[in-house]
Write a protein that holds these residues in place. Sequence first.
Motif, PDB file in Angstrom:
ATOM      1  N   TRP A  13       1.044  -1.107   0.099  1.00  0.00           N
ATOM      2  CA  TRP A  13       0.056   0.102  -0.198  1.00  0.00           C
ATOM      3  C   TRP A  13       1.057   1.092   0.046  1.00  0.00           C
ATOM      4  O   TRP A  13       0.511   2.303  -0.634  1.00  0.00           O
ATOM      5  CB  TRP A  13      -0.973   0.104   1.292  1.00  0.00           C
ATOM      6  N   ASP A  14       1.996   1.003   0.554  1.00  0.00           N
ATOM      7  CA  ASP A  14       2.931   2.301   0.692  1.00  0.00           C
ATOM      8  C   ASP A  14       3.474   2.620  -0.550  1.00  0.00           C
ATOM      9  O   ASP A  14       3.625   3.837  -1.237  1.00  0.00           O
ATOM     10  CB  ASP A  14       4.058   2.074   1.715  1.00  0.00           C
ATOM     11  N   GLY A  15       3.749   1.768  -1.217  1.00  0.00           N
ATOM     12  CA  GLY A  15       4.423   1.701  -2.578  1.00  0.00           C
ATOM     13  C   GLY A  15       3.357   2.336  -3.708  1.00  0.00           C
ATOM     14  O   GLY A  15       3.652   3.173  -4.458  1.00  0.00           O
ATOM     15  N   LEU A  16       2.268   1.535  -3.508  1.00  0.00           N
ATOM     16  CA  LEU A  16       1.068   2.347  -4.415  1.00  0.00           C
ATOM     17  C   LEU A  16       0.742   3.618  -4.106  1.00  0.00           C
ATOM     18  O   LEU A  16       0.427   4.346  -5.165  1.00  0.00           O
ATOM     19  CB  LEU A  16      -0.192   1.320  -4.248  1.00  0.00           C
ATOM     20  N   ASP A  17       0.597   4.049  -2.934  1.00  0.00           N
ATOM     21  CA  ASP A  17       0.399   5.438  -2.549  1.00  0.00           C
ATOM     22  C   ASP A  17       1.409   6.274  -3.573  1.00  0.00           C
ATOM     23  O   ASP A  17       1.251   7.518  -3.890  1.00  0.00           O
ATOM     24  CB  ASP A  17       0.446   5.417  -0.859  1.00  0.00           C
ATOM     25  N   GLN A  18       2.812   6.282  -3.088  1.00  0.00           N
ATOM     26  CA  GLN A  18       3.872   6.843  -3.992  1.00  0.00           C
ATOM     27  C   GLN A  18       3.509   6.682  -5.430  1.00  0.00           C
ATOM     28  O   GLN A  18       3.943   7.737  -6.195  1.00  0.00           O
ATOM     29  CB  GLN A  18       5.280   6.357  -3.507  1.00  0.00           C
ATOM     30  N   ARG A  74      -5.722   5.589   1.944  1.00  0.00           N
ATOM     31  CA  ARG A  74      -5.509   4.441   2.488  1.00  0.00           C
ATOM     32  C   ARG A  74      -6.618   3.325   2.354  1.00  0.00           C
ATOM     33  O   ARG A  74      -6.272   2.203   1.911  1.00  0.00           O
ATOM     34  CB  ARG A  74      -5.054   4.776   3.874  1.00  0.00           C
ATOM     35  N   GLN A  75      -7.663   3.835   2.514  1.00  0.00           N
ATOM     36  CA  GLN A  75      -8.768   3.024   2.545  1.00  0.00           C
ATOM     37  C   GLN A  75      -9.004   2.482   1.077  1.00  0.00           C
ATOM     38  O   GLN A  75      -9.578   1.392   0.915  1.00  0.00           O
ATOM     39  CB  GLN A  75     -10.066   3.856   3.073  1.00  0.00           C
ATOM     40  N   ASP A  76      -8.852   3.299   0.271  1.00  0.00           N
ATOM     41  CA  ASP A  76      -9.175   3.250  -1.163  1.00  0.00           C
ATOM     42  C   ASP A  76      -8.264   2.194  -1.675  1.00  0.00           C
ATOM     43  O   ASP A  76      -8.528   1.150  -2.339  1.00  0.00           O
ATOM     44  CB  ASP A  76      -9.008   4.363  -2.041  1.00  0.00           C
ATOM     45  N   LEU A  77      -7.004   2.261  -1.180  1.00  0.00           N
ATOM     46  CA  LEU A  77      -6.008   1.195  -1.563  1.00  0.00           C
ATOM     47  C   LEU A  77      -6.130  -0.149  -1.074  1.00  0.00           C
ATOM     48  O   LEU A  77      -6.050  -0.874  -1.638  1.00  0.00           O
ATOM     49  CB  LEU A  77      -4.584   1.958  -1.373  1.00  0.00           C
ATOM     50  N   GLY A  78      -6.693   0.051   0.232  1.00  0.00           N
ATOM     51  CA  GLY A  78      -7.090  -1.295   0.698  1.00  0.00           C
ATOM     52  C   GLY A  78      -8.214  -2.063  -0.073  1.00  0.00           C
ATOM     53  O   GLY A  78      -8.317  -3.094  -0.098  1.00  0.00           O
ATOM     54  N   ARG A  79      -9.195  -1.229  -0.530  1.00  0.00           N
ATOM     55  CA  ARG A  79     -10.255  -1.670  -1.211  1.00  0.00           C
ATOM     56  C   ARG A  79      -9.730  -2.332  -2.647  1.00  0.00           C
ATOM     57  O   ARG A  79     -10.252  -3.383  -3.080  1.00  0.00           O
ATOM     58  CB  ARG A  79     -11.449  -0.860  -1.532  1.00  0.00           C
ATOM     59  N   MET A  80      -8.818  -1.676  -3.249  1.00  0.00           N
ATOM     60  CA  MET A  80      -8.295  -2.174  -4.520  1.00  0.00           C
ATOM     61  C   MET A  80      -7.534  -3.266  -4.150  1.00  0.00           C
ATOM     62  O   MET A  80      -7.373  -4.317  -5.084  1.00  0.00           O
ATOM     63  CB  MET A  80      -7.289  -0.908  -4.792  1.00  0.00           C
ATOM     64  N   PHE A  81      -6.738  -3.429  -3.151  1.00  0.00           N
ATOM     65  CA  PHE A  81      -5.863  -4.749  -2.808  1.00  0.00           C
ATOM     66  C   PHE A  81      -6.944  -5.737  -2.648  1.00  0.00           C
ATOM     67  O   PHE A  81      -6.699  -6.858  -3.089  1.00  0.00           O
ATOM     68  CB  PHE A  81      -4.973  -4.382  -1.555  1.00  0.00           C
ATOM     69  N   ALA A  82      -8.221  -5.570  -1.904  1.00  0.00           N
ATOM     70  CA  ALA A  82      -9.059  -6.651  -1.756  1.00  0.00           C
ATOM     71  C   ALA A  82      -9.371  -7.158  -3.057  1.00  0.00           C
ATOM     72  O   ALA A  82      -9.618  -8.310  -3.329  1.00  0.00           O
ATOM     73  CB  ALA A  82      -9.992  -6.239  -0.922  1.00  0.00           C
ATOM     74  N   VAL A  83      -9.804  -6.221  -4.132  1.00  0.00           N
ATOM     75  CA  VAL A  83     -10.218  -6.660  -5.470  1.00  0.00           C
ATOM     76  C   VAL A  83      -9.003  -7.616  -6.251  1.00  0.00           C
ATOM     77  O   VAL A  83      -9.367  -8.703  -6.609  1.00  0.00           O
ATOM     78  CB  VAL A  83     -10.637  -5.336  -6.222  1.00  0.00           C
TER      79      VAL A  83
END
Length: 405
Positions: A13-18, A74-83
């Motif tokens: 998630w940290d990487g995707l944020d950047q 961060r919550q959005d990235l978590g949702r994308m990760f779940a997908v």
Amino acid sequence: MMRMHRNLVFAVWDGLDQIFNENAYADKVVEKLLRRDKRWGSRDRGFIAETVYDMVRYRRLYAEIAGVSAPYSRQDLGRMFAVWAILRGHTLPDWKEFAGTPERRIKGRFDALQESRAVRESVPDWLDALGAESLGEAVWDRELRALNQQAEVVLRVNRLKASPEQVRESLSEAGFETAPISGYPDALRLLERANVFGSEAFRSGWFEIQDASSQRVAPLLAPEPGMRVIDTCAGAGGKSLHLAALMENKGQILALDIYANKLRELKKRAKRAGAFNIETRPIESSKTLKRLAGSADRVLIDAPCSGLGVLRRNPDAKWKLRPEFVEELTRTQAELLNSYSQLLKPGGKLVYATCSILPGENEQQVARFLDSGAGQAFRLEEEHRILACESGFDGFYLALLNHTG
């Protein structure tokens, strides 16, 4: 199926944020992430790297299914990760971040979105339209699918120091198995993804990482020992090093670039490779080129391009590209062909190459040059459009021109 650990998932998630929110380059982000915790083993690092790249590759699809849009919280990235996890068949851990994840709805949305190629293959609408217009619907469809596959790791054996057999044996002893690639005499493919940079063979300069399509460029130029070859957009020198090996270290390779820092990296690589016939020279003004006019037996123009042929290894590039940037690149390519072609002696050969699959940067670019004043003294000998969907390697374009003057 690997069990997910918080520190690994949060690193993703940290990487995707950047990458998504700060527009950082994926390769640099991943490289830094993998050094975060010394306790991580190769499987842990593999999970981080491959998950980040897969989510960058299918960013648009996962965001659409998750119902989120940029900038991503961060919550959005978590949702994308779940997908990502559900579509890849992973079981989500019982964490609060994943509570209430609608698995059936995710799979249903995925099925419904298959009708839209731009969403399914995760490219901007303008790029999908340009690709379809340039290559035709059917070819673009196949090529886009191929460019979303993970790229193989291909090595180029440095024959100044070793033979393919010696490299294979050395890497095998270090636990890395390789196989030759038919039609590519210097190429070996890694049978399993691994970091080979720590191997004795790499440290000794026995090989470089270079995709098989890229390995076709230097041989097409047919350099001979004793010649003067100018690599005009040398960058960090992958093609210059290949040219040095083909020339058996005899003659001169002049590696030019407008970026002096790239040429410094080339010097380091040349030293490791034992390539002693390469001289680096930054292009500081038009005088640099004027002094070299008509002096080269061979000229290589590995032109700056959209990079659409190498999306397998640089999937974030499709989100960095803009239509106006592609137009600007085609103007730059035309200028480079016009000016760098003047470095060639009559009777010499020139190769124009890009890692793009767009005819506007390739066949059409060469045709326009041949119709121009500067191109009157040149004849097209052969050209090759390499598509990932046909070759299994990077998309590339190569044209060999003869100076007939």
